[in-house]
Write a protein that holds these residues in place. Sequence first.
Motif, PDB file in Angstrom:
ATOM      1  N   PHE A 196      19.174  38.781 -66.965  1.00 38.70           N
ATOM      2  CA  PHE A 196      20.047  37.551 -67.220  1.00 38.70           C
ATOM      3  C   PHE A 196      19.374  36.640 -68.517  1.00 38.70           C
ATOM      4  CE2 PHE A 196      20.963  32.894 -66.626  1.00 38.70           C
ATOM      5  CZ  PHE A 196      22.318  32.924 -67.182  1.00 38.70           C
ATOM      6  N   VAL A 197      19.781  36.433 -69.602  1.00 42.62           N
ATOM      7  CA  VAL A 197      19.216  35.670 -70.516  1.00 42.62           C
ATOM      8  C   VAL A 197      20.180  34.727 -71.007  1.00 42.62           C
ATOM      9  CG1 VAL A 197      18.348  35.627 -73.096  1.00 42.62           C
ATOM     10  CG2 VAL A 197      17.989  37.453 -71.255  1.00 42.62           C
ATOM     11  N   ALA A 198      19.889  33.349 -71.068  1.00 46.56           N
ATOM     12  CA  ALA A 198      20.826  32.165 -71.523  1.00 46.56           C
ATOM     13  C   ALA A 198      19.994  31.155 -72.376  1.00 46.56           C
ATOM     14  CB  ALA A 198      21.390  31.486 -70.428  1.00 46.56           C
ATOM     15  N   LYS A 199      20.643  30.680 -73.419  1.00 47.56           N
ATOM     16  CA  LYS A 199      20.023  29.898 -74.395  1.00 47.56           C
ATOM     17  C   LYS A 199      20.570  28.328 -73.776  1.00 47.56           C
ATOM     18  CE  LYS A 199      21.963  29.030 -78.314  1.00 47.56           C
ATOM     19  NZ  LYS A 199      22.338  29.421 -79.865  1.00 47.56           N
ATOM     20  N   LEU A 200      19.722  27.433 -73.511  1.00 52.36           N
ATOM     21  CA  LEU A 200      19.951  26.113 -73.443  1.00 52.36           C
ATOM     22  C   LEU A 200      19.076  25.092 -73.950  1.00 52.36           C
ATOM     23  CD1 LEU A 200      19.094  25.490 -69.729  1.00 52.36           C
ATOM     24  CD2 LEU A 200      18.669  27.576 -70.775  1.00 52.36           C
ATOM     25  N   PHE A 201      19.437  23.773 -74.003  1.00 47.91           N
ATOM     26  CA  PHE A 201      18.754  22.595 -74.339  1.00 47.91           C
ATOM     27  C   PHE A 201      17.762  22.258 -73.306  1.00 47.91           C
ATOM     28  CE2 PHE A 201      22.477  21.826 -77.413  1.00 47.91           C
ATOM     29  CZ  PHE A 201      22.026  22.590 -78.339  1.00 47.91           C
ATOM     30  N   MET A 202      16.412  22.010 -73.758  1.00 45.40           N
ATOM     31  CA  MET A 202      15.603  21.490 -72.823  1.00 45.40           C
ATOM     32  C   MET A 202      16.020  19.913 -72.382  1.00 45.40           C
ATOM     33  SD  MET A 202      13.092  23.497 -71.557  1.00 45.40           S
ATOM     34  CE  MET A 202      11.649  22.427 -71.065  1.00 45.40           C
ATOM     35  N   GLY A 203      15.525  19.658 -71.250  1.00 45.92           N
ATOM     36  CA  GLY A 203      15.977  18.286 -70.869  1.00 45.92           C
ATOM     37  C   GLY A 203      17.098  18.217 -69.720  1.00 45.92           C
ATOM     38  N   GLY A 204      17.505  16.967 -69.197  1.00 50.52           N
ATOM     39  CA  GLY A 204      18.540  16.989 -68.479  1.00 50.52           C
ATOM     40  C   GLY A 204      18.151  17.572 -67.182  1.00 50.52           C
ATOM     41  N   ASP A 205      19.288  18.397 -66.841  1.00 50.58           N
ATOM     42  CA  ASP A 205      19.154  19.135 -65.389  1.00 50.58           C
ATOM     43  C   ASP A 205      18.494  20.489 -65.580  1.00 50.58           C
ATOM     44  OD1 ASP A 205      20.188  17.025 -63.882  1.00 50.58           O
ATOM     45  OD2 ASP A 205      22.180  17.496 -64.605  1.00 50.58           O
ATOM     46  N   PHE A 206      17.793  20.680 -66.405  1.00 49.95           N
ATOM     47  CA  PHE A 206      17.154  22.161 -66.864  1.00 49.95           C
ATOM     48  C   PHE A 206      16.452  22.578 -65.617  1.00 49.95           C
ATOM     49  CE2 PHE A 206      13.468  24.530 -68.121  1.00 49.95           C
ATOM     50  CZ  PHE A 206      14.013  25.558 -68.867  1.00 49.95           C
ATOM     51  N   GLU A 207      15.443  21.880 -65.104  1.00 48.13           N
ATOM     52  CA  GLU A 207      14.905  22.546 -63.802  1.00 48.13           C
ATOM     53  C   GLU A 207      15.577  22.534 -62.802  1.00 48.13           C
ATOM     54  OE1 GLU A 207      11.867  23.207 -63.660  1.00 48.13           O
ATOM     55  OE2 GLU A 207      11.294  22.403 -65.833  1.00 48.13           O
ATOM     56  N   GLU A 208      16.804  21.836 -62.553  1.00 46.66           N
ATOM     57  CA  GLU A 208      17.700  22.414 -61.442  1.00 46.66           C
ATOM     58  C   GLU A 208      18.452  23.559 -61.815  1.00 46.66           C
ATOM     59  OE1 GLU A 208      22.073  20.645 -59.769  1.00 46.66           O
ATOM     60  OE2 GLU A 208      20.449  19.139 -60.671  1.00 46.66           O
ATOM     61  N   PHE A 209      18.600  23.875 -62.960  1.00 44.19           N
ATOM     62  CA  PHE A 209      19.414  25.248 -63.513  1.00 44.19           C
ATOM     63  C   PHE A 209      18.514  26.246 -63.408  1.00 44.19           C
ATOM     64  CE2 PHE A 209      20.504  28.563 -66.554  1.00 44.19           C
ATOM     65  CZ  PHE A 209      22.009  28.751 -66.069  1.00 44.19           C
ATOM     66  N   ARG A 210      17.135  26.123 -63.826  1.00 46.28           N
ATOM     67  CA  ARG A 210      15.944  26.933 -63.488  1.00 46.28           C
ATOM     68  C   ARG A 210      16.077  27.316 -61.995  1.00 46.28           C
ATOM     69  NH1 ARG A 210       9.975  27.107 -66.153  1.00 46.28           N
ATOM     70  NH2 ARG A 210       9.939  24.878 -65.267  1.00 46.28           N
ATOM     71  N   ALA A 211      16.141  26.485 -61.181  1.00 45.15           N
ATOM     72  CA  ALA A 211      15.872  26.939 -59.716  1.00 45.15           C
ATOM     73  C   ALA A 211      17.314  27.682 -59.282  1.00 45.15           C
ATOM     74  CB  ALA A 211      15.890  25.401 -59.022  1.00 45.15           C
ATOM     75  N   GLN A 212      18.449  27.380 -59.828  1.00 44.25           N
ATOM     76  CA  GLN A 212      19.455  28.305 -59.721  1.00 44.25           C
ATOM     77  C   GLN A 212      19.275  29.674 -59.973  1.00 44.25           C
ATOM     78  OE1 GLN A 212      23.393  26.716 -61.043  1.00 44.25           O
ATOM     79  NE2 GLN A 212      22.590  24.679 -60.944  1.00 44.25           N
ATOM     80  N   VAL A 213      18.640  29.819 -61.190  1.00 44.27           N
ATOM     81  CA  VAL A 213      18.517  31.305 -61.379  1.00 44.27           C
ATOM     82  C   VAL A 213      17.326  31.746 -60.782  1.00 44.27           C
ATOM     83  CG1 VAL A 213      17.680  32.598 -63.704  1.00 44.27           C
ATOM     84  CG2 VAL A 213      18.979  30.696 -64.081  1.00 44.27           C
ATOM     85  N   ARG A 214      16.271  31.130 -60.048  1.00 45.62           N
ATOM     86  CA  ARG A 214      15.582  31.553 -59.406  1.00 45.62           C
ATOM     87  C   ARG A 214      15.872  32.180 -58.101  1.00 45.62           C
ATOM     88  NH1 ARG A 214      10.870  27.159 -60.780  1.00 45.62           N
ATOM     89  NH2 ARG A 214       9.449  28.284 -62.462  1.00 45.62           N
ATOM     90  N   SER A 215      17.076  31.400 -57.479  1.00 45.63           N
ATOM     91  CA  SER A 215      17.545  31.588 -56.225  1.00 45.63           C
ATOM     92  C   SER A 215      18.435  33.225 -56.535  1.00 45.63           C
ATOM     93  CB  SER A 215      18.662  30.581 -55.796  1.00 45.63           C
ATOM     94  OG  SER A 215      19.695  30.644 -56.787  1.00 45.63           O
TER      95      SER A 215
END
Length: 214
Positions: free
Chosen positions: A158-177
């Motif tokens: 999976f590869v996704a472009k997104l902007f740093m900031g906001g809820d970035f860490e939360e989304f990264r945690a979702q991907v890690r799950s």
Amino acid sequence: MVGTPPVMGKPYRPKDHYFQKAKQEGLRARSAFKLDEILKRFPIAKKGGAVLDLGAAPGGFLQILADSVGTSGRVIGVDIVAIRPFTQKHVSTAVLDVLADDFDAKLLAMYDGPFDAVISDMAPKTSGIKATDEARSLRLAGKALEVAVARSRPGSSFVAKLFMGGDFEEFRAQVRSHYEEVKVVRPEATRGASMEVYLVGLRLKAAAPASATP
């Protein structure tokens, strides 16, 4: 009569090194070099694989993917704007809105098999309001992740472009799950003033078996 003076204050040079290189190599967009770098670093698109490209216009990523999977593979590209058709028969494109209620059904009609990789270069129309742009970016990335988990085979990428900031860490945690390994990549072709990065998920985990109904 002297020529019109150049407009000053642009955040980047529109016709930079990568723009010129893309033109020389017959690529539809300079962004193709971003994906090319990611594919060289990670085994995402292999010969014979099936890949979905979300936010595919004008087709720079599709050109790279078409070569990567070869004629024995399959590449599906969708965007909310039309993509100039490809001559390669293993590349299919369509005008689809990923946030529309009927998106999943229309995508399934295009290709009903599992994907080996889902790649999203989707980006919202920027409003200039940082928090708003970050939220819109994450919404698109979230939909891409949803599609990847639902339509990909175990071990896929999976590869996704997104902007740093906001809820970035939360989304990264979702991907890690969902994926065994997650990387954050800022390709060399990314423009200097840009806040964009690519989140790369490697090896989709197998879905847990549904519990039996007592």
